[in-house]
Scaffold this motif. Structure first.
Motif, short mmCIF file in Angstrom:
data_model
loop_
_atom_site.label_atom_id
_atom_site.label_comp_id
_atom_site.label_asym_id
_atom_site.label_seq_id
_atom_site.Cartn_x
_atom_site.Cartn_y
_atom_site.Cartn_z
N VAL A 25 24.47 -29.07 -24.39
CA VAL A 25 25.23 -29.09 -23.12
C VAL A 25 25.30 -30.51 -22.57
O VAL A 25 26.35 -30.97 -22.09
N ALA A 26 24.19 -31.22 -22.64
CA ALA A 26 24.17 -32.59 -22.14
C ALA A 26 25.12 -33.48 -22.93
O ALA A 26 25.86 -34.33 -22.37
N LEU A 27 25.13 -33.29 -24.29
CA LEU A 27 26.03 -34.08 -25.11
C LEU A 27 27.50 -33.77 -24.80
O LEU A 27 28.34 -34.67 -24.75
N VAL A 28 27.79 -32.50 -24.63
CA VAL A 28 29.19 -32.11 -24.30
C VAL A 28 29.62 -32.75 -22.99
O VAL A 28 30.73 -33.27 -22.86
N LEU A 29 28.73 -32.67 -21.99
CA LEU A 29 29.06 -33.28 -20.70
C LEU A 29 29.26 -34.80 -20.83
O LEU A 29 30.15 -35.39 -20.22
N LEU A 32 32.62 -35.39 -22.56
CA LEU A 32 33.71 -35.14 -21.61
C LEU A 32 33.83 -36.27 -20.58
O LEU A 32 34.93 -36.70 -20.22
N THR A 33 32.67 -36.74 -20.11
CA THR A 33 32.68 -37.85 -19.15
C THR A 33 33.26 -39.10 -19.77
O THR A 33 34.10 -39.81 -19.15
N ALA A 34 32.85 -39.41 -21.00
CA ALA A 34 33.37 -40.59 -21.70
C ALA A 34 34.86 -40.46 -21.94
O ALA A 34 35.64 -41.44 -21.78
#
Length: 246
Positions: A25-29, A32-34
């Motif tokens: 989840v942290a990687l996905v966020l 998405l932020t990048a």
């Protein structure tokens, strides 16, 4: 479990522990932020580049308009300068032409006056012959109370003989509320006698410079001329005090 009296109790829930899911989840966020940051940067860059290109084009267009207006303004300024110079030249030429016309008119008038004068001398009328008092001019000199004078005495005849005689030249005026008469020899160094000698065949000029005394206000000039001999004559003429400015 024993309850503590007086405190609020919360229900407890048991959750499975899944560390891998949290990392995903942290990687996905993070991704998405990048991606959002990259998209924002790309959109901002593209928009800025587009606006900059439009601004450059607008600047170039304005520069061209300024150059064109500057050139047009310079042309108009040159036209105005040419028109002004032409107007000044025309005005100067017109003034010079006017002055020439005035000079020619004055010269023609003087010539006509001379012609009339000499014609009268040589061919006088039947009722206008013999000794005659002609023109009198009084001119300002620029010096207070000092004037130049020129009187013409002439003989109108068909057969001119030498004329002899004398003339009196008097200025009548007022001083201290009293009428006073001054003889020319009293106020002019050119004459030393009240009776001015006349001797001429055609005409004689009596001229010089006179100085009026203080507080004397001239009103008129009285001339009396007398010829001597067998056909003697006495002629009189009065002139108002009229001074011609230089």
């Amino acid at each position: 479990m024993a309850e503590v009296k007086g405190s609020k109790q919360h229900r407890m829930v048991v959750v499975p522990y899944r560390p891998v899911r949290r990392v995903l989840v942290a990687l996905v966020l993070l991704v998405l932020t990048a991606a959002a940051i990259g998209a924002s940067y790309y959109w901002g860059y593209h928009q800025g580049a587009s606006e900059q290109s439009g601004a450059v084009a607008e600047r170039n267009r304005l520069r061209q308009e300024v150059a064109a207006l500057t050139e047009e303004s310079e042309q108009l300024r040159q036209q105005v300068a040419n028109l002004r110079l032409g107007a000044e030249v025309d005005q100067q030429a017109s003034q010079e032409m006017r002055n020439q016309v005035i000079e020619l008119k004055e010269e023609i008038a003087a010539l006509e006056e001379d012609i009339t004068f000499y014609r009268g001398l040589m061919s006088p009328g039947d009722n206008n012959t013999g000794l005659t008092i002609g023109s009198l001019n009084v001119l300002a000199t620029g010096i207070p109370r000092q004037f130049e004078y020129k009187l013409v005495v002439q003989q109108l005849a068909t057969d001119h003989q030498v004329l002899n005689g004398n003339l009196t030249f008097k200025i009548v005026g007022r001083r201290n509320q009293q009428t006073e008469t001054l003889s020319l020899h009293q106020i002019s160094e050119q004459e030393d006698s009240e009776n001015i000698r006349l001797r001429f065949r055609y005409f004689q000029n009596i001229e010089g410079r006179l100085t009026l005394p203080e507080n004397f206000e001239p009103e008129r000039i009285e001339i009396v001329a007398r010829s001597s001999g067998r056909d003697s004559q006495t002629v009189e003429k009065k002139f108002g005090w009229l001074v011609q400015e230089l």
